[in-house]
Each structure stands twice: as C-alpha cells, then as structure tokens.
Design a protein around this motif. Structure first.
Motif, PDB file in Angstrom:
ATOM      1  N   LEU A 374      38.078  32.267  50.598  1.00  0.00           N
ATOM      2  CA  LEU A 374      36.625  32.447  50.434  1.00  0.00           C
ATOM      3  C   LEU A 374      36.319  33.860  49.957  1.00  0.00           C
ATOM      4  O   LEU A 374      35.450  34.072  49.105  1.00  0.00           O
ATOM      5  CB  LEU A 374      35.906  32.167  51.760  1.00  0.00           C
ATOM      6  CG  LEU A 374      35.666  30.692  52.101  1.00  0.00           C
ATOM      7  CD1 LEU A 374      35.204  30.551  53.550  1.00  0.00           C
ATOM      8  CD2 LEU A 374      34.618  30.093  51.151  1.00  0.00           C
ATOM      9  N   ARG A 375      37.018  34.829  50.515  1.00  0.00           N
ATOM     10  CA  ARG A 375      36.819  36.217  50.079  1.00  0.00           C
ATOM     11  C   ARG A 375      37.235  36.376  48.619  1.00  0.00           C
ATOM     12  O   ARG A 375      36.566  37.050  47.840  1.00  0.00           O
ATOM     13  CB  ARG A 375      37.633  37.161  50.975  1.00  0.00           C
ATOM     14  CG  ARG A 375      37.419  38.637  50.654  1.00  0.00           C
ATOM     15  CD  ARG A 375      38.163  39.517  51.636  1.00  0.00           C
ATOM     16  NE  ARG A 375      38.003  40.922  51.294  1.00  0.00           N
ATOM     17  CZ  ARG A 375      36.993  41.678  51.685  1.00  0.00           C
ATOM     18  NH1 ARG A 375      36.025  41.165  52.424  1.00  0.00           N
ATOM     19  NH2 ARG A 375      36.931  42.954  51.329  1.00  0.00           N
ATOM     20  N   ALA A 376      38.351  35.740  48.250  1.00  0.00           N
ATOM     21  CA  ALA A 376      38.807  35.797  46.860  1.00  0.00           C
ATOM     22  C   ALA A 376      37.786  35.140  45.924  1.00  0.00           C
ATOM     23  O   ALA A 376      37.541  35.640  44.819  1.00  0.00           O
ATOM     24  CB  ALA A 376      40.160  35.113  46.734  1.00  0.00           C
ATOM     25  N   MET A 377      37.181  34.044  46.379  1.00  0.00           N
ATOM     26  CA  MET A 377      36.190  33.351  45.539  1.00  0.00           C
ATOM     27  C   MET A 377      34.976  34.247  45.287  1.00  0.00           C
ATOM     28  O   MET A 377      34.371  34.202  44.213  1.00  0.00           O
ATOM     29  CB  MET A 377      35.758  32.050  46.212  1.00  0.00           C
ATOM     30  CG  MET A 377      36.849  30.987  46.315  1.00  0.00           C
ATOM     31  SD  MET A 377      37.439  30.387  44.714  1.00  0.00           S
ATOM     32  CE  MET A 377      36.033  29.439  44.171  1.00  0.00           C
ATOM     33  N   SER A 378      34.639  35.064  46.279  1.00  0.00           N
ATOM     34  CA  SER A 378      33.526  35.999  46.101  1.00  0.00           C
ATOM     35  C   SER A 378      33.855  37.033  45.019  1.00  0.00           C
ATOM     36  O   SER A 378      33.011  37.377  44.180  1.00  0.00           O
ATOM     37  CB  SER A 378      33.235  36.698  47.429  1.00  0.00           C
ATOM     38  OG  SER A 378      32.300  37.743  47.265  1.00  0.00           O
ATOM     39  N   ILE A 379      35.106  37.520  45.034  1.00  0.00           N
ATOM     40  CA  ILE A 379      35.538  38.487  44.017  1.00  0.00           C
ATOM     41  C   ILE A 379      35.551  37.842  42.634  1.00  0.00           C
ATOM     42  O   ILE A 379      35.139  38.449  41.642  1.00  0.00           O
ATOM     43  CB  ILE A 379      36.930  39.046  44.392  1.00  0.00           C
ATOM     44  CG1 ILE A 379      36.832  39.848  45.701  1.00  0.00           C
ATOM     45  CG2 ILE A 379      37.498  39.920  43.270  1.00  0.00           C
ATOM     46  CD1 ILE A 379      38.171  40.246  46.291  1.00  0.00           C
ATOM     47  N   ILE A 380      36.011  36.583  42.572  1.00  0.00           N
ATOM     48  CA  ILE A 380      36.016  35.845  41.297  1.00  0.00           C
ATOM     49  C   ILE A 380      34.598  35.727  40.758  1.00  0.00           C
ATOM     50  O   ILE A 380      34.343  35.927  39.565  1.00  0.00           O
ATOM     51  CB  ILE A 380      36.639  34.448  41.481  1.00  0.00           C
ATOM     52  CG1 ILE A 380      38.140  34.561  41.742  1.00  0.00           C
ATOM     53  CG2 ILE A 380      36.384  33.574  40.255  1.00  0.00           C
ATOM     54  CD1 ILE A 380      38.795  33.260  42.156  1.00  0.00           C
ATOM     55  N   SER A 381      33.662  35.386  41.639  1.00  0.00           N
ATOM     56  CA  SER A 381      32.267  35.219  41.219  1.00  0.00           C
ATOM     57  C   SER A 381      31.715  36.503  40.610  1.00  0.00           C
ATOM     58  O   SER A 381      31.016  36.475  39.589  1.00  0.00           O
ATOM     59  CB  SER A 381      31.424  34.801  42.432  1.00  0.00           C
ATOM     60  OG  SER A 381      30.063  34.697  42.081  1.00  0.00           O
ATOM     61  N   ARG A 382      32.060  37.652  41.220  1.00  0.00           N
ATOM     62  CA  ARG A 382      31.556  38.923  40.713  1.00  0.00           C
ATOM     63  C   ARG A 382      32.152  39.285  39.360  1.00  0.00           C
ATOM     64  O   ARG A 382      31.569  40.044  38.591  1.00  0.00           O
ATOM     65  CB  ARG A 382      31.842  40.045  41.723  1.00  0.00           C
ATOM     66  CG  ARG A 382      31.142  39.863  43.060  1.00  0.00           C
ATOM     67  CD  ARG A 382      30.970  41.199  43.787  1.00  0.00           C
ATOM     68  NE  ARG A 382      32.212  41.920  43.967  1.00  0.00           N
ATOM     69  CZ  ARG A 382      33.017  41.773  45.021  1.00  0.00           C
ATOM     70  NH1 ARG A 382      32.714  40.904  45.970  1.00  0.00           N
ATOM     71  NH2 ARG A 382      34.128  42.485  45.125  1.00  0.00           N
ATOM     72  N   SER A 383      33.349  38.724  39.063  1.00  0.00           N
ATOM     73  CA  SER A 383      33.987  39.030  37.779  1.00  0.00           C
ATOM     74  C   SER A 383      33.508  38.123  36.653  1.00  0.00           C
ATOM     75  O   SER A 383      33.855  38.346  35.494  1.00  0.00           O
ATOM     76  CB  SER A 383      35.514  38.905  37.907  1.00  0.00           C
ATOM     77  OG  SER A 383      35.900  37.547  37.919  1.00  0.00           O
ATOM     78  N   GLY A 384      32.740  37.089  37.002  1.00  0.00           N
ATOM     79  CA  GLY A 384      32.233  36.172  35.968  1.00  0.00           C
ATOM     80  C   GLY A 384      32.556  34.720  36.208  1.00  0.00           C
ATOM     81  O   GLY A 384      32.298  33.866  35.349  1.00  0.00           O
ATOM     82  N   GLY A 385      33.129  34.403  37.374  1.00  0.00           N
ATOM     83  CA  GLY A 385      33.431  33.013  37.702  1.00  0.00           C
ATOM     84  C   GLY A 385      34.735  32.538  37.082  1.00  0.00           C
ATOM     85  O   GLY A 385      35.498  33.325  36.514  1.00  0.00           O
ATOM     86  N   ILE A 386      34.963  31.238  37.197  1.00  0.00           N
ATOM     87  CA  ILE A 386      36.216  30.653  36.709  1.00  0.00           C
ATOM     88  C   ILE A 386      35.980  29.913  35.406  1.00  0.00           C
ATOM     89  O   ILE A 386      35.088  29.062  35.299  1.00  0.00           O
ATOM     90  CB  ILE A 386      36.817  29.694  37.753  1.00  0.00           C
ATOM     91  CG1 ILE A 386      37.313  30.495  38.955  1.00  0.00           C
ATOM     92  CG2 ILE A 386      37.964  28.873  37.154  1.00  0.00           C
ATOM     93  CD1 ILE A 386      37.858  29.643  40.080  1.00  0.00           C
ATOM     94  N   ARG A 387      36.797  30.266  34.426  1.00  0.00           N
ATOM     95  CA  ARG A 387      36.811  29.544  33.157  1.00  0.00           C
ATOM     96  C   ARG A 387      38.150  28.837  33.025  1.00  0.00           C
ATOM     97  O   ARG A 387      39.169  29.334  33.466  1.00  0.00           O
ATOM     98  CB  ARG A 387      36.615  30.507  31.988  1.00  0.00           C
ATOM     99  CG  ARG A 387      35.270  31.230  31.976  1.00  0.00           C
ATOM    100  CD  ARG A 387      35.170  32.151  30.776  1.00  0.00           C
ATOM    101  NE  ARG A 387      36.118  33.255  30.859  1.00  0.00           N
ATOM    102  CZ  ARG A 387      36.415  34.049  29.825  1.00  0.00           C
ATOM    103  NH1 ARG A 387      35.866  33.835  28.641  1.00  0.00           N
ATOM    104  NH2 ARG A 387      37.275  35.042  29.963  1.00  0.00           N
TER     105      ARG A 387
END
Length: 443
Positions: A374-387
């Motif tokens: 969940l913490r990693a998903m928050s970092i991913i979101s801040r970088s622009g999400g998953i493509r």
C-alpha cells in the motif's frame, strides 16, 4: 573479449553484471555489502566474472555431441565442486588468520591450548564441508561468512568445553578474524580454482563423466573448459550505481544514479516497460520511462526505510525468523489483518500487541506485506500511476506474499495491466549500469 561491467552497491547486497559487445549478459554476481565498499565491489565483480566463465563453458560444451541435453547437469556439478574449492580456500585463509590473532599477551598461558582447539574446530569444518556442497544439499546462505560462522559456533562450543577454554575467548578470535577475511577478495586464482574443481568433478565420477550409463572421455569435457578459460575477458568500462554509489572506488564520470540505471535495466529486461517499481533494502522507487528506457519521472520514499527490505528484516528479527521465511508464512494466512504502521520504530510494538491479542503470525505477516505494498502504491501514484507494462524489481520482488498483494492492488486500482517480474530482478540496477558502461565506449 570486451566486457562492460555494472556494479550496484545496495545497503544489504552488492550486485554486478558483465555485458559483452552485443549487449548480451555474460555473467551476474552478488555479495553482501560490507563496511569495506572497495571489497564489496571487487567481490561482486569477481562473482560476475565467474558466472561469465560458466557462460563460456556452456558455449563450448554445447558443441560436445555426447553431452547433448546434459550440459546443464554437468555445469551444475562443476559449479558445486567449484564452490567447495572456493570455500576450502577461504576456510584456510580464516584458519591462518585466526592462528595469528590467537597469539600475544592477551592469550599468555593459553596460546598452546587455544591454538590446538582452533586447529580441531577447523579440522571438523573441513571434514564436514563435503556434506555442505553435496548433491542436493541446501544452504540457507551462499555467503562464506554465513556458512562458516554458523558452523564455527556450533562446533567450537563443545571443543572449548573439552579443552577447558573460555568459549567467549575463541569467539573473540573468530570475530576479529572473519572481519579481516571477508574484507579482502577470496584467495587463489580463478583459473586454478576452476581446474581443481574440474578435476574433482571428474574424479568423483571415475575416469570420466557418465551420462545415460555411458562413459564420456574426460578429454572431451576438459578441452572445452580449458579453451574457455583461455579466452581473455578485457574490462573496457565500469559503471557504479546504487544506494552507496558515492562510496564506490570509481571516478565521478563512472557513476550513474540508481534511478537512471533501474529505469534502463528494466527496459532491457522488458522492452515494453513504462512503469518500474523497485523495493530494495533501503528505499522504494517508482520510475516512469519512455519507449527507450529514458526516465521521465520518479518518486522515492521519504527520509526513512519504512516499507522496504530493511523493514522486513526488522520484522524477521522481531519474530525470530529468517527473512526468507516471511513470505511463505504470510502465504498461509486465512485472513489479512490491518497493520497501521510501516515504521520500524513502531512496528515492533504493534507486532507484540497483535501477538498478545492472539492473532496468528501468518495473518499478521499477511497484513504487514499488504501495508508495505500500500505504501508502494502511494509512491507509484505520486510518480504518475501505472502504465502498461509494469515491472517490479528489487529484492522484495522475490517475496511471494509481496507479489500477491501487489497483483491484487494493481488490479483493484489500474485494471488488467501486464506485470513483469524477472527472476534476476535484483540485478536490474547493475544491468542498467553495464548498459551505460557499454554506451560510454561504443557511443
């Protein structure tokens, strides 16, 4: 043969990759990161060059008709004997170092007894070493310090008791000696070690190597191996990266950021990669790359090691388990508990509270793995999400419970996205470093 080397100095392990002129990976190597970063870099590179030799052996042995379909089996046996030869040479180095460190005023009156006791411990270590490297033998670690340390302690205590010596006294000698030994490259030449291992492997089989009940002339195996050992591996350029890159013994122009190296490394592994998540020992990185592996955006965890491999190490210590045991136990959970803290400062207290309330360890661990992702998903979101495509790298990518939670959360938040997880993902940064080294020469 020209070689290009990438070295990724992480907080817990140091990785190296050797690449050829065509961008093909020749070898990979890994060792534990040490207080002496020069040695960590040298040992990881040496391990990668050893792996490169095995690649060259494979190419030569695949031309031996009698070994058709059996090359993997032969190389596995050769590596087993090679690792045993390496272990015995390092053990001799440790014995000699321990003998030197057991002399002096501090040991006055006990030198003879201590020397004899050390000699007996090392004799026992050598005697049982064959079993450690026997076919099918399982070791919790392949690092010399881990193997030698656990067995030294187990064997030394009864030897000290029989000799009337203080066990702590012998441990002090060992602790000082193992630090010296692990902070210098292993003794012996690589070529000599390979030839001794080859001789040992063939002697174990008799006059030659047997396959399908048929004896193969030893010369047909020895020839390709010796020919591969004669191929020069010329190191053209080295690039360093990773958490400890500023401590690597390289000029500034040979250093690349871990963000750039992980982005390019993931692109090389999976050309369609657009989003990279790397969870390493010290940090978590989310990286967005374009079609050429060039970094477009990234985010990292801020200021602490929460939700990283180091956090998992802390949890393992708290639960008196091995780090490698956490994932399998979490996979046995019947429910996932909500864990509120991924901070190492507070996690211990929450773990103890959960256990005191009667919660099962496997359910607690499942909750901890979910909290990390969940913490990693928050970092991913801040970088622009998953493509699409999404590549998961780093040591935590080998943790099956973390992968399970990642797949669930990616699907919940981003739908059906291709998720790439390479068995060699821990080498992603070093792979990117090797690619940068190759570009530096060929550009």
């Amino acid at each position: 043969m020209n070689c290009y080397v990438g070295i990724d100095l992480g907080s817990t392990t140091t990785k190296a990759v050797v690449m050829d002129d065509d961008g093909k990976v020749l070898g990979r190597g890994i060792t534990n990161s040490r207080s002496n970063y020069d040695t960590a870099a040298a040992v990881s590179k040496q391990e990668a060059l050893i792996d490169a030799r095995f690649t060259l052996f494979r190419r030569g042995l695949e031309r031996v008709t009698e070994l058709s379909g059996k090359v993997d089996a032969f190389l596995a046996e050769l590596e087993r004997h090679f690792r045993h030869v390496q272990f015995l040479q390092q053990l001799k180095d440790l014995e000699d170092t321990s003998a030197r460190n057991s002399r002096g005023l501090r040991f006055a009156g006990q030198e003879k007894a201590l020397g004899e006791a050390l000699g007996e411990v090392f004799r026992l270590l050598r005697a049982e070493s064959g079993g450690l490297f026997a076919p099918g033998a399982r070791r919790k670690s392949d690092f010399f310090r881990d193997i030698a340390g656990s067995r030294f302690i187990a064997l030394a205590e009864p030897v000290c008791k029989d000799a009337g010596l203080s066990f702590d006294l012998m441990l002090n000698v060992y602790d000082k000696s193992i630090i010296e030994v692990e902070n210098r490259p292993p003794p012996g030449t690589m070529q000599g070690q390979f030839l001794k291992a080859l001789e040992s492997a063939l002697n174990e089989r008799g006059t030659g190597w047997t396959t399908d009940g048929k004896q193969i002339d030893a010369a047909k195996v020895i020839g390709p191996v010796e020919a591969a050992l004669l191929i020069p591996l010329e190191e053209r350029y080295v690039v360093g990266t990773g958490y400890g890159r500023v401590r690597l013994p390289f000029p500034k122009e040979h250093i690349r950021s871990e963000i750039l190296c992980h982005g390019l490394g993931a692109h090389i592994m999976y050309e369609g990669t657009r989003t990279v998540l790397d969870i390493g020992g010290q940090d978590t990185k989310s990286i967005q790359v374009d079609k050429d592996g060039i970094v477009e955006n990234f985010q990292m965890n801020d200021r602490c090691a929460a939700g990283t491999g180091r956090y998992l190490g802390y949890v393992a210590d708290e639960m008196k388990m091995g780090l490698h045991e956490l994932g399998p136990m979490a996979m046995q959970s019947t429910k996932t508990l909500r864990i509120n803290s991924t901070c190492t400062v507070f996690a211990g207290a929450e773990l103890r509270d959960r256990l005191a309330l009667g919660d099962k360890r496997e359910d607690i661990l499942a909750g901890l793995h979910r909290a990390i992702i969940l913490r990693a998903m928050s970092i991913i979101s801040r970088s622009g999400g998953i493509r699409d495509q999404f590549t998961f790298t780093g040591g935590v990518a080998k943790n099956e419970a973390a992968v399970r939670e990642l797949r669930k959360l990616v699907k919940e938040n981003y739908g059906d996205v291709t998720i790439n997880i390479n068995p060699d993902s821990i080498y992603t940064g070093a792979l990117g470093g090797a690619a940068f080294a190759r570009r530096a020469v060929q550009a």
